[in-house]
Scaffold this motif. Structure first.
Motif, PDB file in Angstrom:
ATOM      1  N   ARG A   9     -22.167   7.984  -0.539  1.00 29.07           N
ATOM      2  CA  ARG A   9     -22.224   9.526  -1.217  1.00 29.07           C
ATOM      3  C   ARG A   9     -21.746  10.548  -0.008  1.00 29.07           C
ATOM      4  O   ARG A   9     -21.026  11.654  -0.154  1.00 29.07           O
ATOM      5  CB  ARG A   9     -23.631   9.807  -1.643  1.00 29.07           C
ATOM      6  N   LEU A  10     -22.342   9.950   1.240  1.00 31.11           N
ATOM      7  CA  LEU A  10     -21.809  11.059   2.412  1.00 31.11           C
ATOM      8  C   LEU A  10     -20.345  10.910   2.561  1.00 31.11           C
ATOM      9  O   LEU A  10     -19.971  11.939   2.944  1.00 31.11           O
ATOM     10  CB  LEU A  10     -22.478  10.522   3.546  1.00 31.11           C
ATOM     11  N   TYR A  11     -19.869   9.697   2.381  1.00 32.96           N
ATOM     12  CA  TYR A  11     -18.282   9.718   2.418  1.00 32.96           C
ATOM     13  C   TYR A  11     -17.696  10.618   1.478  1.00 32.96           C
ATOM     14  O   TYR A  11     -16.715  11.198   1.971  1.00 32.96           O
ATOM     15  CB  TYR A  11     -18.025   8.375   2.329  1.00 32.96           C
ATOM     16  N   LEU A  12     -18.089  10.653   0.416  1.00 34.75           N
ATOM     17  CA  LEU A  12     -17.526  11.682  -0.737  1.00 34.75           C
ATOM     18  C   LEU A  12     -17.603  12.950  -0.282  1.00 34.75           C
ATOM     19  O   LEU A  12     -16.658  13.718  -0.693  1.00 34.75           O
ATOM     20  CB  LEU A  12     -18.176  11.166  -1.966  1.00 34.75           C
ATOM     21  N   LYS A 181      -1.835   3.998  -2.762  1.00 32.68           N
ATOM     22  CA  LYS A 181      -2.608   4.408  -1.567  1.00 32.68           C
ATOM     23  C   LYS A 181      -2.034   4.055  -0.108  1.00 32.68           C
ATOM     24  O   LYS A 181      -2.027   4.672   0.919  1.00 32.68           O
ATOM     25  CB  LYS A 181      -4.186   4.060  -1.804  1.00 32.68           C
ATOM     26  N   LYS A 182      -1.783   2.673  -0.332  1.00 34.09           N
ATOM     27  CA  LYS A 182      -1.360   2.062   1.080  1.00 34.09           C
ATOM     28  C   LYS A 182       0.018   2.657   1.439  1.00 34.09           C
ATOM     29  O   LYS A 182       0.175   2.928   2.464  1.00 34.09           O
ATOM     30  CB  LYS A 182      -1.092   0.648   0.826  1.00 34.09           C
ATOM     31  N   LYS A 183       0.950   2.824   0.395  1.00 38.13           N
ATOM     32  CA  LYS A 183       2.235   3.513   0.622  1.00 38.13           C
ATOM     33  C   LYS A 183       2.218   4.975   1.214  1.00 38.13           C
ATOM     34  O   LYS A 183       2.904   5.350   2.103  1.00 38.13           O
ATOM     35  CB  LYS A 183       2.984   3.621  -0.787  1.00 38.13           C
ATOM     36  N   ASN A 184       1.050   5.795   0.921  1.00 34.96           N
ATOM     37  CA  ASN A 184       0.968   6.911   1.203  1.00 34.96           C
ATOM     38  C   ASN A 184      -0.207   7.300   2.144  1.00 34.96           C
ATOM     39  O   ASN A 184      -0.499   8.377   2.674  1.00 34.96           O
ATOM     40  CB  ASN A 184       0.566   7.676   0.033  1.00 34.96           C
ATOM     41  N   LYS A 185      -0.382   6.054   2.679  1.00 36.56           N
ATOM     42  CA  LYS A 185      -1.355   5.958   3.849  1.00 36.56           C
ATOM     43  C   LYS A 185      -2.747   6.898   3.527  1.00 36.56           C
ATOM     44  O   LYS A 185      -3.085   7.722   4.812  1.00 36.56           O
ATOM     45  CB  LYS A 185      -0.782   6.423   5.056  1.00 36.56           C
ATOM     46  N   THR A 186      -3.518   6.629   2.587  1.00 38.58           N
ATOM     47  CA  THR A 186      -4.509   7.541   2.165  1.00 38.58           C
ATOM     48  C   THR A 186      -5.690   6.616   1.743  1.00 38.58           C
ATOM     49  O   THR A 186      -5.520   5.515   0.947  1.00 38.58           O
ATOM     50  CB  THR A 186      -4.113   8.558   1.258  1.00 38.58           C
ATOM     51  N   ASN A 187      -6.932   7.115   1.860  1.00 39.14           N
ATOM     52  CA  ASN A 187      -8.060   6.351   1.448  1.00 39.14           C
ATOM     53  C   ASN A 187      -8.555   6.916   0.140  1.00 39.14           C
ATOM     54  O   ASN A 187      -9.454   6.337  -0.392  1.00 39.14           O
ATOM     55  CB  ASN A 187      -9.404   6.473   2.201  1.00 39.14           C
ATOM     56  N   LYS A 188      -7.943   7.938  -0.399  1.00 38.16           N
ATOM     57  CA  LYS A 188      -8.373   8.541  -1.606  1.00 38.16           C
ATOM     58  C   LYS A 188      -7.244   8.227  -2.598  1.00 38.16           C
ATOM     59  O   LYS A 188      -6.191   8.276  -2.440  1.00 38.16           O
ATOM     60  CB  LYS A 188      -8.535  10.126  -1.544  1.00 38.16           C
ATOM     61  N   PRO A 189      -7.679   8.003  -4.047  1.00 36.93           N
ATOM     62  CA  PRO A 189      -9.094   8.254  -4.464  1.00 36.93           C
ATOM     63  C   PRO A 189      -9.840   7.004  -4.021  1.00 36.93           C
ATOM     64  O   PRO A 189      -9.425   5.699  -4.050  1.00 36.93           O
ATOM     65  CB  PRO A 189      -8.958   8.154  -5.871  1.00 36.93           C
ATOM     66  N   VAL A 190     -11.244   6.865  -3.950  1.00 39.30           N
ATOM     67  CA  VAL A 190     -12.381   6.060  -3.894  1.00 39.30           C
ATOM     68  C   VAL A 190     -12.196   5.405  -5.246  1.00 39.30           C
ATOM     69  O   VAL A 190     -12.324   6.095  -6.287  1.00 39.30           O
ATOM     70  CB  VAL A 190     -13.429   6.656  -3.517  1.00 39.30           C
ATOM     71  N   VAL A 191     -11.826   4.094  -5.487  1.00 42.32           N
ATOM     72  CA  VAL A 191     -11.966   3.317  -6.632  1.00 42.32           C
ATOM     73  C   VAL A 191     -13.131   2.458  -6.911  1.00 42.32           C
ATOM     74  O   VAL A 191     -13.556   1.677  -6.138  1.00 42.32           O
ATOM     75  CB  VAL A 191     -10.669   2.585  -6.767  1.00 42.32           C
TER      76      VAL A 191
END
Length: 343
Positions: A9-12, A181-191
């Motif tokens: 939750r803190l991460y979000l 997500k990998k292609k765009n180098k992002t951790n979002k969205p959390v799945v």
């Protein structure tokens, strides 16, 4: 709440969240702990039903059960923007889903972008039975969380409950989202993989635990089927249907896998911390109640502050606190002391 849940939750919430929202969140937690009838704080989150129709026919889902009783419809983008603006000051997050499938809205990305523009944390809930074009549209619109309903590790068990669903399509869409997500180098969205554990798939939980990370999923959530009975619920007083569905779908060994039912009525958080809004703006205190029986107001017509502490909400919290005797909740199966399906 476990340590891992707190970290999640803190991460979000680690993004650009205004201090006033954190203050409201803390105050809300305090008021919930003391079960206040009238609240100074506003809800920390909102569940918004954008539409009430679906491409699947799951046996105990209210959308399927009420298919001929409740008028089908969807919330227009203008109305959604009105709601986002009404709640943006103190509400932290909005879950888009409810009793409908959001990927059936071809412009769902416009809803998500509009919500994000008001500073809200957005969770998109879907059964992922859609094409890759829609998955890319969801990703591009920038939700913080995507909750995917996938009940099982094989098509055989999945399709026992998700009637009309395609297991392989869902899995491939989850892989595709991970690739984006990998292609765009992002951790979002959390799945998050949402698995309703039933009698047919409970033997696959260990396999699911092995699978989910390989699909690029961040979190696995196990829950029980919701099969409600009672005056205010989808099956009303037809406990023959309730018991039949319970016998068919309830898992035999839920304790073995650490699955717990939601908290009892005395600790139910929804009327204290969440707002449930239907596609026509109607506010109900719980996503499991029938619209016609218990209405708290309409968010398209009244301010959030007025609805949250009106006489209906205050009375509802008072009754809920009084030994869980509110008549609209007494037969909720989550209140295991008052109603347990015949298994």
């Amino acid at each position: 709440m476990t340590i891992s849940e707190i970290k999640y939750r803190l991460y979000l919430l680690s993004g650009n969240i205004k201090a006033v929202k954190y203050v409201n969140l803390i105050l809300n937690q305090i008021e919930y702990a003391f079960k206040k009838n009238k609240l100074i704080s506003l809800p920390r989150s909102l569940n918004l039903e954008l539409n009430n129709y679906c491409n699947l026919t799951c046996p105990s889902c209210p959308t399927n059960v009420n298919s001929s009783k409740r008028k089908k419809g969807q919330m227009g983008l203008s109305d959604a923007r009105t709601i986002f603006n009404k709640i943006k000051e103190k509400v932290i997050s909005v879950a888009l889903g409810g009793n409908g499938e959001i990927t059936l809205l071809r412009n769902i990305d416009h809803y998500i972008v509009s919500a994000k523009n008001t500073g809200l944390v957005i969770a998109a809930e879907s059964n992922f039975n859609c094409d890759k074009k829609m998955i890319k549209k969801l990703f591009t619109s920038g939700p913080d969380i995507v909750n995917v309903s996938l009940d099982g590790a094989t098509s055989k068990t999945y399709e026992k409950y998700r009637k009309g669903g395609n297991f392989d399509k869902v899995v491939n869409n989850m892989i595709y989202l991970s690739q984006l997500k990998k292609k765009n180098k992002t951790n979002k969205p959390v799945v998050q993989w949402q698995m309703i554990v039933n009698k047919y798939n409970e033997g696959e939980i260990d396999k699911v635990k092995q699978m989910y990370k390989s699909l690029g999923v961040n979190k696995l959530r196990l829950s029980l089927p919701f099969i409600p009975g009672g005056d205010h619920y989808f099956f009303q007083d037809n406990f023959e249907i309730v018991n039949r569905l319970s016998k068919e779908f309830f898992p035999k060994n839920k304790e073995k896998y650490g699955i717990r039912s939601e908290t009892s009525l005395l600790t139910c958080y929804q009327p204290y911390s969440e707002l449930q809004v239907l596609y026509n703006g109607t506010v109900i205190p719980c996503c499991r109640l029938r619209e016609k029986n218990i209405i708290m107001g309409n968010l398209l017509k009244s301010p959030l502050e007025e609805i949250w502490n009106n006489s209906e909400f205050v009375f509802f919290r008072k009754q809920l606190k009084s030994q869980g005797k509110d008549k609209s909740c007494i037969k909720c199966y989550h209140n295991m002391e008052n109603y347990t399906p015949s298994l």
